[in-house]
Structures are given as structure tokens and as C-alpha cells.
Design a protein around this motif. Structure first.
Motif, PDB file in Angstrom:
ATOM      1  N   ASP A  16       0.839  -1.196   0.000  1.00  0.00           N
ATOM      2  CA  ASP A  16       0.000   0.000   0.000  1.00  0.00           C
ATOM      3  C   ASP A  16       0.874   1.245   0.000  1.00  0.00           C
ATOM      4  O   ASP A  16       1.431   1.640   1.030  1.00  0.00           O
ATOM      5  N   ALA A  17       0.976   1.894  -1.169  1.00  0.00           N
ATOM      6  CA  ALA A  17       1.749   3.130  -1.280  1.00  0.00           C
ATOM      7  C   ALA A  17       0.898   4.368  -1.024  1.00  0.00           C
ATOM      8  O   ALA A  17       1.424   5.468  -0.889  1.00  0.00           O
ATOM      9  N   ALA A  18      -0.430   4.180  -0.943  1.00  0.00           N
ATOM     10  CA  ALA A  18      -1.341   5.327  -0.879  1.00  0.00           C
ATOM     11  C   ALA A  18      -1.111   6.245   0.322  1.00  0.00           C
ATOM     12  O   ALA A  18      -1.247   7.468   0.172  1.00  0.00           O
ATOM     13  N   PRO A  19      -0.792   5.733   1.519  1.00  0.00           N
ATOM     14  CA  PRO A  19      -0.617   6.661   2.644  1.00  0.00           C
ATOM     15  C   PRO A  19       0.454   7.719   2.423  1.00  0.00           C
ATOM     16  O   PRO A  19       0.415   8.776   3.054  1.00  0.00           O
ATOM     17  N   ALA A  20       1.399   7.470   1.532  1.00  0.00           N
ATOM     18  CA  ALA A  20       2.459   8.453   1.261  1.00  0.00           C
ATOM     19  C   ALA A  20       2.071   9.455   0.191  1.00  0.00           C
ATOM     20  O   ALA A  20       2.828  10.390  -0.089  1.00  0.00           O
ATOM     21  N   LEU A  21       0.885   9.285  -0.421  1.00  0.00           N
ATOM     22  CA  LEU A  21       0.482  10.128  -1.545  1.00  0.00           C
ATOM     23  C   LEU A  21      -0.433  11.242  -1.062  1.00  0.00           C
ATOM     24  O   LEU A  21      -1.616  11.025  -0.796  1.00  0.00           O
ATOM     25  N   GLN A  22       0.111  12.431  -0.950  1.00  0.00           N
ATOM     26  CA  GLN A  22      -0.649  13.570  -0.470  1.00  0.00           C
ATOM     27  C   GLN A  22      -1.030  14.542  -1.579  1.00  0.00           C
ATOM     28  O   GLN A  22      -1.764  15.499  -1.343  1.00  0.00           O
ATOM     29  N   SER A  23      -0.526  14.319  -2.785  1.00  0.00           N
ATOM     30  CA  SER A  23      -0.803  15.234  -3.891  1.00  0.00           C
ATOM     31  C   SER A  23      -0.574  14.510  -5.207  1.00  0.00           C
ATOM     32  O   SER A  23      -0.023  13.400  -5.243  1.00  0.00           O
ATOM     33  N   PHE A  24      -0.983  15.153  -6.297  1.00  0.00           N
ATOM     34  CA  PHE A  24      -0.707  14.604  -7.627  1.00  0.00           C
ATOM     35  C   PHE A  24       0.795  14.538  -7.877  1.00  0.00           C
ATOM     36  O   PHE A  24       1.268  13.648  -8.576  1.00  0.00           O
ATOM     37  N   ALA A  25       1.544  15.477  -7.311  1.00  0.00           N
ATOM     38  CA  ALA A  25       2.990  15.466  -7.480  1.00  0.00           C
ATOM     39  C   ALA A  25       3.599  14.226  -6.830  1.00  0.00           C
ATOM     40  O   ALA A  25       4.525  13.611  -7.387  1.00  0.00           O
ATOM     41  N   ASP A  26       3.108  13.841  -5.655  1.00  0.00           N
ATOM     42  CA  ASP A  26       3.581  12.613  -5.005  1.00  0.00           C
ATOM     43  C   ASP A  26       3.293  11.400  -5.884  1.00  0.00           C
ATOM     44  O   ASP A  26       4.156  10.541  -6.095  1.00  0.00           O
ATOM     45  N   THR A  27       2.056  11.318  -6.387  1.00  0.00           N
ATOM     46  CA  THR A  27       1.687  10.179  -7.228  1.00  0.00           C
ATOM     47  C   THR A  27       2.530  10.136  -8.486  1.00  0.00           C
ATOM     48  O   THR A  27       2.974   9.070  -8.920  1.00  0.00           O
ATOM     49  N   ALA A  28       2.772  11.300  -9.081  1.00  0.00           N
ATOM     50  CA  ALA A  28       3.611  11.353 -10.280  1.00  0.00           C
ATOM     51  C   ALA A  28       5.015  10.854  -9.983  1.00  0.00           C
ATOM     52  O   ALA A  28       5.619  10.120 -10.789  1.00  0.00           O
ATOM     53  N   HIS A  29       5.563  11.221  -8.834  1.00  0.00           N
ATOM     54  CA  HIS A  29       6.909  10.765  -8.463  1.00  0.00           C
ATOM     55  C   HIS A  29       6.948   9.241  -8.366  1.00  0.00           C
ATOM     56  O   HIS A  29       7.881   8.597  -8.885  1.00  0.00           O
ATOM     57  N   VAL A  30       5.953   8.659  -7.715  1.00  0.00           N
ATOM     58  CA  VAL A  30       5.915   7.194  -7.600  1.00  0.00           C
ATOM     59  C   VAL A  30       5.771   6.556  -8.976  1.00  0.00           C
ATOM     60  O   VAL A  30       6.447   5.561  -9.294  1.00  0.00           O
ATOM     61  N   MET A  31       4.911   7.130  -9.815  1.00  0.00           N
ATOM     62  CA  MET A  31       4.718   6.569 -11.156  1.00  0.00           C
ATOM     63  C   MET A  31       6.020   6.529 -11.951  1.00  0.00           C
ATOM     64  O   MET A  31       6.259   5.595 -12.725  1.00  0.00           O
ATOM     65  N   GLU A  32       6.847   7.527 -11.790  1.00  0.00           N
ATOM     66  CA  GLU A  32       8.094   7.566 -12.554  1.00  0.00           C
ATOM     67  C   GLU A  32       9.093   6.514 -12.078  1.00  0.00           C
ATOM     68  O   GLU A  32      10.114   6.309 -12.728  1.00  0.00           O
ATOM     69  N   HIS A  33       8.775   5.833 -10.982  1.00  0.00           N
ATOM     70  CA  HIS A  33       9.621   4.744 -10.506  1.00  0.00           C
ATOM     71  C   HIS A  33       8.943   3.388 -10.655  1.00  0.00           C
ATOM     72  O   HIS A  33       9.418   2.392 -10.127  1.00  0.00           O
ATOM     73  N   LEU A  34       7.833   3.370 -11.379  1.00  0.00           N
ATOM     74  CA  LEU A  34       7.133   2.124 -11.674  1.00  0.00           C
ATOM     75  C   LEU A  34       7.354   1.738 -13.133  1.00  0.00           C
ATOM     76  O   LEU A  34       7.555   2.594 -13.989  1.00  0.00           O
ATOM     77  N   ASP A  35       7.282   0.457 -13.388  1.00  0.00           N
ATOM     78  CA  ASP A  35       7.407  -0.018 -14.769  1.00  0.00           C
ATOM     79  C   ASP A  35       6.078   0.022 -15.511  1.00  0.00           C
ATOM     80  O   ASP A  35       6.050   0.093 -16.746  1.00  0.00           O
ATOM     81  N   LEU A  36       4.981  -0.027 -14.754  1.00  0.00           N
ATOM     82  CA  LEU A  36       3.662  -0.109 -15.376  1.00  0.00           C
ATOM     83  C   LEU A  36       2.635   0.379 -14.363  1.00  0.00           C
ATOM     84  O   LEU A  36       2.766   0.136 -13.159  1.00  0.00           O
ATOM     85  N   ILE A  37       1.604   1.060 -14.864  1.00  0.00           N
ATOM     86  CA  ILE A  37       0.459   1.443 -14.030  1.00  0.00           C
ATOM     87  C   ILE A  37      -0.774   0.787 -14.628  1.00  0.00           C
ATOM     88  O   ILE A  37      -1.018   0.884 -15.837  1.00  0.00           O
TER      89      ILE A  37
END
Length: 452
Positions: free
Chosen positions: A358-379
Motif C-alpha cells: 500500500d503506497a497510498a498513505p504516502a500520496l498527499q498530492s498529484f505530485a507525489d503520485t507522479a513521483h511514484v509513477m516515474e519509478h514504476l514499470d507499469l500502471i
């Protein structure tokens, strides 16, 4: 109504319920019409009106049963059939809905309301040519009706006629449910913007803003100085957008500007056609987050973000999480939940919290989500705002689409002209949650093997 006169007690309950309906007291209306129908089970109007209240309250299964009772005890009635068709459409029972709507139109061919309801259903049935023709006929009959003009525009967009569709998309401004707020000063109408400061107003949801933000660099390339208004949750992310002279939070006083335009009007004002969609990807990037790190577990070959629930209105954009378990069979893929909101609790209720991080508790904004996405291989997502974000970042993204989807995704293609890194997986039937997941699982297995 039945041939005999209803008993006074039933008539009293019906009259009180009708008054409650007019005053938008739906609980009282439900109680009154239910009492009338119970006291006079052969009174078709009591059943039909109870059905209308139940649908308004979101109780569509019960509404359909009430409409069926009305049709059973009374004469075949076009209004009841059309209303039942609407409730069946709400439930995703599209074939039954079509039967009811077509019968209503056959009984009352001159009633434009019944034809309008049928046209909406035909659009859901992916019969876009017939739906569009019916909408065009209705629009010609009532050219100032914003709802009809809006749905005609959506029909054009579904069919890929973007020039006509985006011109009609401007009717959204006249919709009572979605007015673009008035703004002082001249509105930009698409003429030469060279040397002018243009304020772009935020107006719709997160996904729309993410999709249409791509037009900012195009407008700047024509010589405009662009000031972008955005929702506060997206401000940090949109700071990465090229050629934005200034950002302003929605509702805050804007800087001095020469003219303004709604952000979602840019596809029309800049002459977008289906084969000329601006798709210079990525056009957004994630701001740095040094304290937001993802440490891959041993053996990870693929890092996958997962979102299974989006908005439920006006249409449900969610997927039962338990139906996604076929994706989780290979331990070489590490799944990270990006799901926010109440449905984030599905992880625990299904037991999948043991299989999905569960990565959601660390996501406080779209910028946070974008940062995580850039370290994922697939969404992998069904929520379209997440899909727009991943696409704007140029990340590989697979989108699960319900049978009735938005004009942006059309009905057939497996790819999107808006986002070249996107793959679409579609329900072949409104009740089929297995087939697209099975297709996705097979593709995922191949992808993991390639990485291995």
C-alpha cells in the motif's frame, strides 16, 4: 389508474406523496406512494410513481420491479416504459433497456423526451450512428436545448468528428449542472494571440485538466503569454508544464491578463481534429521527492501500480478488487496500491493487503503520485484521472474500461491517440469482469518473462 376509484386512505397517501415529490422530500414521497400501492395493488399510477421515487433515491432494482408492477396491472404506458428503460440503463441491463425504450417511442413517436432517452441508451449500446442521427433530429427541433446539443457533441466525439464535436462541446457552458463561471474582461475566441496574456480557467475535474494541459505549450507557441489556473492539488505538478508564465490557484485573484478562456475550450479554439491531436509526450514531469523512496524487494522484475476504483457518478468507474487477483499470481511482479479514498480499504477486506503493497498513505498530492509513477514499470488503472496522469508523464499504463466508457476512449481501439504509452482493455459485456482481466494477465505474464 385502475377502473375503480381508489379508497380514500390510498388517495390521501398518493396526494401527500405527490406533494412531497414536488417539494423534493423523497423519503416522504417514497413512503406515501408505497402506502398507496400497498392499499391499492391494482393502481398502476401508484406503482409507477413509486418507481420514479425509488430510482431518484438510487434504488434502481426496486424501481424496475415497481415499473413492472405498473405495467402488469395497467395499460401499456409509454412514460412508464421509458422510465423503466432509464432504470434498466442505470443497472447496465442495456438490452432490456433498449426494448423498453423502443416500445415507448413506438407508442408515442412524437414525444421527444422518449426519443432522447432512447438516443442515450443507443449511445451506451455503441450504436453511435443511430444515436447521433436521433440526437441531430432532436437538436434541430429544439436548437436552444443545451442538454441535447451537449449530447449531440458527445456523439460526434465518439465518432471521431473532433472538429464538429469540440465546437459542440462549448454547449457545456450552458448546462445548469456544469456552468463555466463568468469572468471579467474579454474572452479569447481563437484569433491571433500574439503578445497577449491569456488566462486559462480551470473548470472541470482532475482528469480533464491533465488531458487538456497539453494545449498550453501550443498556445504559447502562437505567441501568447499563458497564465494557467488550476486546482490546488495539481499546482505543484503543473509547475513542470512547459511555457506556463504563471500558475494561480482556482478562485485566487489572477495576475493582470488581456483575455481569458476555459481550459477545455482549447481543443476547439486551436482546431483539433482526430488525426491532429497534440500528443507530445511527456508534457508533465514529477517534481523531486527525496524522502519518497521505493525499495524493490528481492527478485522483483516488474513494479506495477494498481488503482481499481474511480468515481461512481454519473457512471461507475470501478472494478471489484477481488476480480483482479489473476494479475497477482507471479511473485516477480511487485504490486503497489495507488488507490485513494474509501475504496482503499478493499485491500484489507479482501486480504490482498498481503499481496499488494500500500503506497497510498504516502500520496498527499498529484505530485507525489507522479513521483511514484516515474519509478514504476507499469500502471494499471480504471480511474481515469490516474490514467491521464500516467499518460501525460509518458509512463506505460494499462486502462481497464467498463463497457460504457467515455468519448475519449471510443469503443474499439486498443490504444489511445491521446496517449501513445497507453493500452486499453475493455469489457465485452457490462457484466463481464473476467475477460479483460484474463487478457491483461496474459500480457502481464509475457512482460514479466521479457524482463526475466
Amino acid at each position: 389508474m385502475s377502473a375503480h376509484t381508489p379508497a380514500p386512505q390510498a388517495q390521501q397517501a398518493f396526494t401527500a406523496a405527490a406533494q412531497a415529490w414536488r417539494e423534493s422530500r423523497m423519503d416522504a414521497a417514497e413512503q406515501g406512494f408505497a402506502a398507496a400501492a400497498l392499499l391499492e395493488p391494482g393502481w398502476s399510477s401508484a406503482h409507477a410513481n413509486l418507481g420514479a421515487v425509488l430510482r431518484r433515491l438510487g434504488k434502481c432494482e426496486a424501481a424496475v420491479a415497481s415499473y413492472r408492477r405498473a405495467l402488469t396491472v395497467g395499460a401499456e404506458d409509454a412514460g412508464t416504459l421509458s422510465n423503466m428503460g432509464n432504470a434498466l440503463r442505470d443497472l447496465g441491463l442495456l438490452e432490456e433497456s433498449e426494448t423498453a425504450h423502443r416500445r415507448a417511442v413506438a407508442l408515442a413517436p412524437d414525444n421527444w423526451g422518449y426519443r432522447y432517452n432512447l438516443a442515450l441508451l443507443l449511445r451506451d449500446r455503441r450504436l453511435h450512428g443511430e444515436a447521433r442521427a436521433m440526437m441531430a433530429e432532436l437538436a434541430a427541433t429544439d436548437p436552444e436545448n443545451a442538454e441535447i446539443q451537449w449530447d449531440l457533441a458527445l456523439a460526434d466525439l465518439y465518432l471521431g468528428d473532433y472538429r464538429t464535436g469540440f465546437a459542440g462541446y462549448e454547449w457545456r457552458i450552458k448546462l445548469a449542472r456544469n456552468p463555466v463561471r463568468d469572468h471579467p474582461g474579454p474572452r479569447w475566441t481563437g484569433d491571433d494571440p500574439t503578445g497577449r496574456t491569456i488566462l486559462l480557467l480551470a473548470e472541470q475535474g482532475f482528469g480533464d485538466a491533465l488531458q487538456f494541459a497539453r494545449y498550453v505549450p501550443l498556445l504559447a507557441a502562437r505567441g501568447a503569454r499563458v497564465v494557467l489556473e488550476c486546482l490546488p492539488e495539481q499546482a505543484e505538478l503543473f509547475a513542470s508544464l512547459r511555457d506556463v508564465a504563471a500558475l494561480v490557484a482556482k478562485g485566487a485573484p489572477p495576475p493582470v491578463h488581456d483575455c481569458w478562456a476555459p481550459l477545455a475550450s482549447l481543443p476547439h479554439l486551436l482546431g483539433t481534429e482526430f488525426h491532429s491531436i497534440p500528443a507530445e509526450i511527456p508534457y508533465l514531469s514529477a517534481p523531486p521527492r527525496p524522502n519518497l523512496r521505493m525499495v524493490p524487494p528481492p527478485g522483483q522484475k516488474l513494479a506495477v501500480g494498481l488503482v481499481w476504483a474511480g468515481k461512481t457518478t454519473p457512471r461507475d468507474r470501478s472494478w471489484p478488487l477481488e476480480q483482479l487477483t489473476p494479475l497477482l499470481g507471479d511473485p516477480r511482479a511487485t504490486f503497489y496500491s495507488l488507490q485513494l479514498g474509501p475504496r482503499a480499504g478493499d485491500l484489507k477486506s479482501t486480504g490482498l493487503e498481503r499481496l499488494v503493497r500500500d503506497a497510498a498513505p504516502a500520496l498527499q498530492s498529484f505530485a507525489d503520485t507522479a513521483h511514484v509513477m516515474e519509478h514504476l514499470d507499469l500502471i494499471i488503472t480504471i480511474d481515469t484521472s490516474v490514467a491521464h496522469l500516467a499518460g501525460a508523464l509518458g509512463r506505460p499504463v494499462w486502462v481497464l474500461l467498463r463497457y460504457v466508457s467515455d468519448w475519449r476512449w471510443q469503443d474499439e481501439p486498443l490504444t489511445s491517440p491521446w496517449y501513445p504509452t497507453m493500452r486499453l482493455f475493455r469489457q465485452p459485456d457490462p457484466s463481464d469482469f473476467k475477460t479483460p482481466v484474463a487478457e491483461m494477465a496474459a500480457e502481464l505474464a509475457s512482460l514479466i518473462d521479457e524482463r526475466h
